[in-house]
Design an enzyme around this catalytic site. Structure first.
Site, PDB file in Angstrom:
ATOM      1  N   ILE A  63       0.829  -1.215   0.000  1.00 12.13           N
ATOM      2  CA  ILE A  63       0.000   0.000   0.000  1.00 12.13           C
ATOM      3  C   ILE A  63       0.864   1.267   0.000  1.00 12.13           C
ATOM      4  O   ILE A  63       0.463   2.297  -0.552  1.00 12.13           O
ATOM      5  CB  ILE A  63      -1.014  -0.012   1.167  1.00 12.13           C
ATOM      6  CG1 ILE A  63      -2.138   0.984   0.916  1.00 12.13           C
ATOM      7  CG2 ILE A  63      -0.349   0.242   2.508  1.00 12.13           C
ATOM      8  CD1 ILE A  63      -2.967   0.722  -0.306  1.00 12.13           C
ATOM      9  N   SER A  65      11.925   0.760   6.784  1.00 17.91           N
ATOM     10  CA  SER A  65      11.421  -0.570   6.508  1.00 17.91           C
ATOM     11  C   SER A  65      12.516  -1.534   6.935  1.00 17.91           C
ATOM     12  O   SER A  65      13.697  -1.222   6.790  1.00 17.91           O
ATOM     13  CB  SER A  65      11.118  -0.727   5.008  1.00 17.91           C
ATOM     14  OG  SER A  65       9.872  -1.326   4.794  1.00 17.91           O
ATOM     15  N   ARG A  66      12.122  -2.703   7.455  1.00 17.44           N
ATOM     16  CA  ARG A  66      13.143  -3.633   7.957  1.00 17.44           C
ATOM     17  C   ARG A  66      14.043  -4.131   6.835  1.00 17.44           C
ATOM     18  O   ARG A  66      15.211  -4.398   7.018  1.00 17.44           O
ATOM     19  CB  ARG A  66      12.459  -4.830   8.639  1.00 17.44           C
ATOM     20  CG  ARG A  66      11.650  -4.453   9.861  1.00 17.44           C
ATOM     21  CD  ARG A  66      10.762  -5.603  10.288  1.00 17.44           C
ATOM     22  NE  ARG A  66       9.953  -6.115   9.173  1.00 17.44           N
ATOM     23  CZ  ARG A  66       9.104  -7.105   9.253  1.00 17.44           C
ATOM     24  NH1 ARG A  66       8.915  -7.698  10.410  1.00 17.44           N
ATOM     25  NH2 ARG A  66       8.421  -7.514   8.198  1.00 17.44           N
ATOM     26  N   LYS A  69      -5.367   1.881   8.171  1.00 19.59           N
ATOM     27  CA  LYS A  69      -6.430   1.082   8.771  1.00 19.59           C
ATOM     28  C   LYS A  69      -6.002  -0.379   8.831  1.00 19.59           C
ATOM     29  O   LYS A  69      -5.248  -0.801   7.963  1.00 19.59           O
ATOM     30  CB  LYS A  69      -7.751   1.224   8.019  1.00 19.59           C
ATOM     31  CG  LYS A  69      -7.707   1.000   6.511  1.00 19.59           C
ATOM     32  CD  LYS A  69      -7.337  -0.280   5.885  1.00 19.59           C
ATOM     33  CE  LYS A  69      -8.056  -1.527   6.302  1.00 19.59           C
ATOM     34  NZ  LYS A  69      -7.708  -2.674   5.363  1.00 19.59           N
ATOM     35  N   ASP A  98      -9.897  -7.645   7.356  1.00 18.89           N
ATOM     36  CA  ASP A  98      -8.977  -6.623   6.834  1.00 18.89           C
ATOM     37  C   ASP A  98      -9.663  -5.828   5.711  1.00 18.89           C
ATOM     38  O   ASP A  98      -9.732  -4.601   5.784  1.00 18.89           O
ATOM     39  CB  ASP A  98      -7.643  -7.235   6.376  1.00 18.89           C
ATOM     40  CG  ASP A  98      -6.740  -6.182   5.763  1.00 18.89           C
ATOM     41  OD1 ASP A  98      -6.189  -5.360   6.519  1.00 18.89           O
ATOM     42  OD2 ASP A  98      -6.635  -6.130   4.519  1.00 18.89           O
TER      43      ASP A  98
END
Ligand code: NAP
Length: 309
Positions: free
Chosen positions: A13, A35-36, A91, A169
């Site tokens: 997303i 971000s990892r 969300k 979700d």
């Protein structure tokens, strides 16, 4: 001066919607990412592997947007808010209601903005549906939110892990629209949740709501739909019927002109984030998540066939 924004969780997303939408809002500038995965970078925007490292290195960041899965939301949000940063939450805004209440308290104490976003509420025809319904007598509402999990969530194991919500979700998007267009609050009356034998979250759900005006309100969510998705809300009133379809992008009243528009959901969310920051305000409506939480509390659990990708 635009707000210097950090985006966390450079996944589907973030790339599909957040990055292009931030670029359209002049009050915000994408100044850093976290971000990892060290390869999850965005052009030459400074990239870090954790939000903590990012905030240590770049104190000039004033706002943080979290596009990670819900199980990862609280720790990063609490960190950002406690360091005085404005925060936007994808969300669902957290893994539990209490987490988000806690975040709201931290935001208020720190005097910063917290925005719990519901992107489907920003779909092109949702406001038209709400306005149409406002002066009518609702008799029934049927929500059908059905899609192919293998197509829409390929390989996303977090959706099957506790806190990932499973079919809720996408289903919570429908509930975010329902709670935006209904003229009064409703509450869950009964639910049936179908859990694959090998997963922690449901693959299908059927919900029924109590309405003070006696309207028959129900929702069906299904992740085993193949082909085109169904993201539709059928509305019946004493004055006529209407359909809100395509996830809220198209509204067709029985006696009236159709309303439809382009997908501006995330640009609208970021414009609103900038406006909330300017106003020193928070926006945290948990009503869609309350219905999901109620479904997990009240719903009858049925075990169904194991799910494999
Ligand atoms: P995703 O691509 O699977 O995950 C987003 C990123 O979060 C990943 O690239 C990953 O980046 C990081 N991440 C994954 N699991 C994590 C964990 N346990 N802890 C910390 N970071 C983790 O998911 P997505 O589809 O973008 O969805 C993210 C959020 O956006 C969800 O809440 C979803 O409901 C919402 N959303 C998704 C869509 C959609 O169409 N996909 C639409 C609207 C809203 P690193 O591994 O590099 O850290």
């Amino acid at each position: 001066m635009p707000e210097a924004l950090a985006l966390v969780g450079i996944g589907k997303i973030a790339r599909d919607q957040h990055i292009p939408s931030i670029a359209r809002v002049p009050e915000l500038t994408l100044a850093a990412t976290a971000s990892r995965n060290p390869e999850a970078t965005v052009g030459d925007v400074p990239a870090f592997q954790s939000l903590g490292a990012l905030l240590d290195a770049m104190p000039e960041i004033t706002a943080v947007s979290l596009a990670t899965p819900p199980q990862a939301r609280f720790a990063d949000a609490a960190l950002a808010l406690s360091r005085g940063k404005h925060v936007m939450l994808e969300k669902p805004p957290g893994a539990t209601l209490s987490e988000v209440h806690g975040l709201e308290a931290i935001a208020k104490a720190a005097g910063v903005t917290l925005q719990a976003t519901w992107h489907s509420r920003e779909a092109a025809a949702v406001d038209a549906a709400r306005d149409w319904l406002a002066d009518k007598s609702l008799t029934a509402m049927r929500i059908n939110w059905k899609e192919d999990v293998r197509y829409w969530h390929p390989g996303q194991d977090w959706i099957w892990e506790a806190g990932g919500l499973g079919v809720f979700d996408p289903g919570i998007n429908a509930l975010s629209v329902m709670t935006a267009i209904l003229p009064r609050a409703v509450h869950l009356q009964s639910a049936e949740l179908h859990f694959p034998a090998n997963r922690d979250t449901p693959i299908a759900a059927e919900l029924s709501f109590h309405d003070a005006g006696d309207a028959d309100i129900s929702a069906g969510f299904d992740w085993l739909e193949t082909g085109d998705p169904t993201w539709t809300i059928e509305i019946e009133t004493a004055e006529g019927t209407a359909t809100l379809s395509e996830g809220g992008a198209r509204f067709r009243p029985e006696n009236g002109a159709e309303i439809a528009g382009e997908d501006e959901e995330y640009a609208r969310l970021y414009q609103r984030f900038a406006a909330l920051i300017a106003d020193g305000a928070c926006e945290v409506d948990l009503s869609p998540m309350r219905h999901v939480s109620d479904a997990f509390t009240l719903g009858k659990r049925v075990e169904v066939a194991p799910f494999e990708w």
